[in-house]
Design a protein around this motif. Sequence first.
Motif, PDB file in Angstrom:
ATOM      1  N   SER A 125       0.836  -1.201   0.000  1.00 43.42           N
ATOM      2  CA  SER A 125       0.000   0.000   0.000  1.00 43.42           C
ATOM      3  C   SER A 125       0.871   1.252   0.000  1.00 43.42           C
ATOM      4  N   SER A 126       0.662   2.115  -1.013  1.00 44.23           N
ATOM      5  CA  SER A 126       1.390   3.385  -1.100  1.00 44.23           C
ATOM      6  C   SER A 126       0.366   4.500  -1.275  1.00 44.23           C
ATOM      7  N   ARG A 127       0.785   5.722  -0.984  1.00 43.73           N
ATOM      8  CA  ARG A 127      -0.152   6.835  -1.177  1.00 43.73           C
ATOM      9  C   ARG A 127      -0.413   7.053  -2.671  1.00 43.73           C
ATOM     10  N   THR A 128       0.664   7.155  -3.434  1.00 36.79           N
ATOM     11  CA  THR A 128       0.563   7.370  -4.881  1.00 36.79           C
ATOM     12  C   THR A 128       1.652   6.530  -5.554  1.00 36.79           C
ATOM     13  N   VAL A 129       1.636   6.486  -6.878  1.00 35.15           N
ATOM     14  CA  VAL A 129       2.679   5.762  -7.614  1.00 35.15           C
ATOM     15  C   VAL A 129       4.064   6.321  -7.281  1.00 35.15           C
ATOM     16  N   GLU A 130       4.150   7.632  -7.126  1.00 34.04           N
ATOM     17  CA  GLU A 130       5.450   8.270  -6.859  1.00 34.04           C
ATOM     18  C   GLU A 130       6.006   7.871  -5.494  1.00 34.04           C
ATOM     19  N   ASP A 131       5.131   7.397  -4.622  1.00 31.49           N
ATOM     20  CA  ASP A 131       5.581   7.009  -3.279  1.00 31.49           C
ATOM     21  C   ASP A 131       6.022   5.556  -3.182  1.00 31.49           C
ATOM     22  N   ILE A 132       5.948   4.814  -4.283  1.00 32.49           N
ATOM     23  CA  ILE A 132       6.410   3.422  -4.250  1.00 32.49           C
ATOM     24  C   ILE A 132       7.927   3.416  -4.060  1.00 32.49           C
ATOM     25  N   ILE A 133       8.363   2.774  -2.996  1.00 37.60           N
ATOM     26  CA  ILE A 133       9.802   2.663  -2.745  1.00 37.60           C
ATOM     27  C   ILE A 133      10.324   1.439  -3.507  1.00 37.60           C
ATOM     28  N   TYR A 134      11.500   1.549  -4.097  1.00 40.09           N
ATOM     29  CA  TYR A 134      12.115   0.461  -4.896  1.00 40.09           C
ATOM     30  C   TYR A 134      11.254   0.106  -6.119  1.00 40.09           C
ATOM     31  N   ARG A 135      10.613   1.096  -6.700  1.00 38.18           N
ATOM     32  CA  ARG A 135       9.639   0.807  -7.762  1.00 38.18           C
ATOM     33  C   ARG A 135      10.245   0.035  -8.932  1.00 38.18           C
ATOM     34  N   GLY A 136      11.382   0.523  -9.440  1.00 39.50           N
ATOM     35  CA  GLY A 136      12.007  -0.137 -10.585  1.00 39.50           C
ATOM     36  C   GLY A 136      12.449  -1.553 -10.252  1.00 39.50           C
ATOM     37  N   GLU A 137      13.003  -1.728  -9.064  1.00 37.55           N
ATOM     38  CA  GLU A 137      13.480  -3.057  -8.672  1.00 37.55           C
ATOM     39  C   GLU A 137      12.316  -4.021  -8.470  1.00 37.55           C
ATOM     40  N   LEU A 138      11.213  -3.530  -7.928  1.00 40.63           N
ATOM     41  CA  LEU A 138      10.024  -4.389  -7.769  1.00 40.63           C
ATOM     42  C   LEU A 138       9.533  -4.857  -9.134  1.00 40.63           C
ATOM     43  N   ASP A 139       9.530  -3.938 -10.103  1.00 41.90           N
ATOM     44  CA  ASP A 139       9.103  -4.322 -11.457  1.00 41.90           C
ATOM     45  C   ASP A 139      10.031  -5.398 -12.026  1.00 41.90           C
ATOM     46  N   ARG A 140      11.321  -5.215 -11.810  1.00 44.59           N
ATOM     47  CA  ARG A 140      12.289  -6.199 -12.339  1.00 44.59           C
ATOM     48  C   ARG A 140      12.127  -7.556 -11.656  1.00 44.59           C
ATOM     49  N   LEU A 141      11.924  -7.538 -10.328  1.00 45.45           N
ATOM     50  CA  LEU A 141      11.750  -8.808  -9.609  1.00 45.45           C
ATOM     51  C   LEU A 141      10.490  -9.530 -10.090  1.00 45.45           C
ATOM     52  N   ALA A 142       9.418  -8.783 -10.295  1.00 48.32           N
ATOM     53  CA  ALA A 142       8.168  -9.411 -10.747  1.00 48.32           C
ATOM     54  C   ALA A 142       8.333  -9.984 -12.151  1.00 48.32           C
ATOM     55  N   ALA A 143       9.169  -9.333 -12.969  1.00 45.75           N
ATOM     56  CA  ALA A 143       9.353  -9.769 -14.356  1.00 45.75           C
ATOM     57  C   ALA A 143      10.166 -11.061 -14.452  1.00 45.75           C
ATOM     58  N   LEU A 144      10.805 -11.463 -13.351  1.00 46.30           N
ATOM     59  CA  LEU A 144      11.580 -12.714 -13.374  1.00 46.30           C
ATOM     60  C   LEU A 144      10.670 -13.932 -13.501  1.00 46.30           C
ATOM     61  N   ARG A 145       9.399 -13.760 -13.143  1.00 41.21           N
ATOM     62  CA  ARG A 145       8.407 -14.852 -13.202  1.00 41.21           C
ATOM     63  C   ARG A 145       8.922 -16.084 -12.453  1.00 41.21           C
ATOM     64  N   ASP A 146       9.405 -15.851 -11.254  1.00 38.57           N
ATOM     65  CA  ASP A 146       9.933 -16.956 -10.445  1.00 38.57           C
ATOM     66  C   ASP A 146       8.998 -17.285  -9.283  1.00 38.57           C
ATOM     67  N   GLY A 147       7.728 -16.867  -9.403  1.00 33.04           N
ATOM     68  CA  GLY A 147       6.783 -17.187  -8.347  1.00 33.04           C
ATOM     69  C   GLY A 147       6.389 -15.994  -7.494  1.00 33.04           C
ATOM     70  N   LEU A 148       6.929 -14.811  -7.821  1.00 30.80           N
ATOM     71  CA  LEU A 148       6.585 -13.600  -7.071  1.00 30.80           C
ATOM     72  C   LEU A 148       5.429 -12.857  -7.745  1.00 30.80           C
ATOM     73  N   THR A 149       4.414 -12.535  -6.966  1.00 27.94           N
ATOM     74  CA  THR A 149       3.300 -11.724  -7.464  1.00 27.94           C
ATOM     75  C   THR A 149       3.183 -10.488  -6.589  1.00 27.94           C
ATOM     76  N   ILE A 150       3.141  -9.321  -7.216  1.00 28.20           N
ATOM     77  CA  ILE A 150       3.056  -8.067  -6.463  1.00 28.20           C
ATOM     78  C   ILE A 150       1.711  -7.398  -6.735  1.00 28.20           C
ATOM     79  N   TYR A 151       1.032  -7.019  -5.652  1.00 29.08           N
ATOM     80  CA  TYR A 151      -0.228  -6.280  -5.758  1.00 29.08           C
ATOM     81  C   TYR A 151      -0.019  -4.892  -5.158  1.00 29.08           C
ATOM     82  N   HIS A 152      -0.244  -3.862  -5.969  1.00 28.57           N
ATOM     83  CA  HIS A 152      -0.156  -2.496  -5.445  1.00 28.57           C
ATOM     84  C   HIS A 152      -1.550  -1.979  -5.137  1.00 28.57           C
ATOM     85  N   THR A 153      -1.636  -1.167  -4.083  1.00 26.36           N
ATOM     86  CA  THR A 153      -2.860  -0.402  -3.883  1.00 26.36           C
ATOM     87  C   THR A 153      -2.450   1.023  -3.524  1.00 26.36           C
ATOM     88  N   PHE A 154      -3.212   1.998  -4.033  1.00 25.93           N
ATOM     89  CA  PHE A 154      -2.879   3.414  -3.826  1.00 25.93           C
ATOM     90  C   PHE A 154      -3.999   4.076  -3.047  1.00 25.93           C
TER      91      PHE A 154
END
Lengths: 95, 264
Positions: free
Chosen positions: B165-194
């Motif tokens: 849970s973040s206030r806005t997209v700009e408040d996502i910490i480690y945003r780029g790295e989270l995207d990269r980790l999710a793209a590995l398709r190794d069993g990680l699923t990320i759900y964002h809520t704003f």
Amino acid sequence: MTTDHESDSAPPLDGNAVGGLLRELFVLDITAATLTCGGCGITALVGDVRVFGGPMGAIFRCVHCDTAVMRVVHTPTGLWFDMRGARNLHVTPHA
Amino acid sequence: MAIRGESNATPATDVGASSSSRMPWRVAEVTTVIEETPRVRTLVLRVPDWPGHMAGQHVDVRLTGEDGYQAQRSYSIASAPEASRVMLTIERLEDGEVSPYLAAEVRAGDRFELRGPIGRYFVWTAAVGGPLFLIAGGSGIVPLMAMLRHRAAIKSTVPAYFLYSSRTVEDIIYRGELDRLAALRDGLTIYHTFTRQQPEGWTGGARRIDRAMLADACPPRERPRIFICGPTSLVETAAALLLDLGHERGLIKTERFGPTGTMT
């Protein structure tokens, strides 16, 4: 020692948060040890117990019956530790 | 605030030499500062004789003023155990005593005292197993990020569900790295809520973490190991809802921010 409820207006932390303070007393990190409440007999991991206070002193309170199971406080003369409210502390070897 | 640099300094509040030898205060040097969001920075630290840590552990940081006044706070370790440097990610709190210095003023080359690693309770290792169900609000992501980084570093494929849970997209910490980790398709699923503002066309979560989100992210029948970190209200709400959904008490671990948000 401060009165038990003096700091209760602030929201509690988890016992894990004051692990550094406990390491001033214990050789091991006891946040994963099991504490048995002397009031009601319920067991909980030290890291899971509600804690009121901070780095200079903390009161650990049983989630179930509110008994102060451990109290740790820094004073000008040294560190005080009071475990009257706990029946025992069970420390298992780390995996 | 000036920082004491002597590594052998014995503060008046310590109970004796034995306590400092158990877990000594070490002088950490900032090597790099990473701006994560407008309010959050990561400090990359060189810590002499760092004994290593586990994902989810924290450190105590102590600042000493020129007049001897000391302020101490706890901060979660953001880096994986495999990383060569210890990293702390710190959110600037307007009324904070320590965070304005660490999150705004500190520069590469600055030094401060630190002790750790601390805590055996809020820790994930491969031996703990999975699936992993991670739930965070704001800078509560920090210890969970250490777990995700560790999971990636050891090439674990245990399913991991991360509800953030973040206030806005700009408040996502480690945003780029989270995207990269999710793209590995190794069993990680990320759900964002704003909670404050949603990006245009956003179809995901647009409110605080609630029962439906928790139920959708990971059902109790998977018996996930659950780690929740964030503001007290988020942690307590999520923990109560998870119990009500049928998750086991013993599988839920929580880390609340302090009254001043000191525990990131």
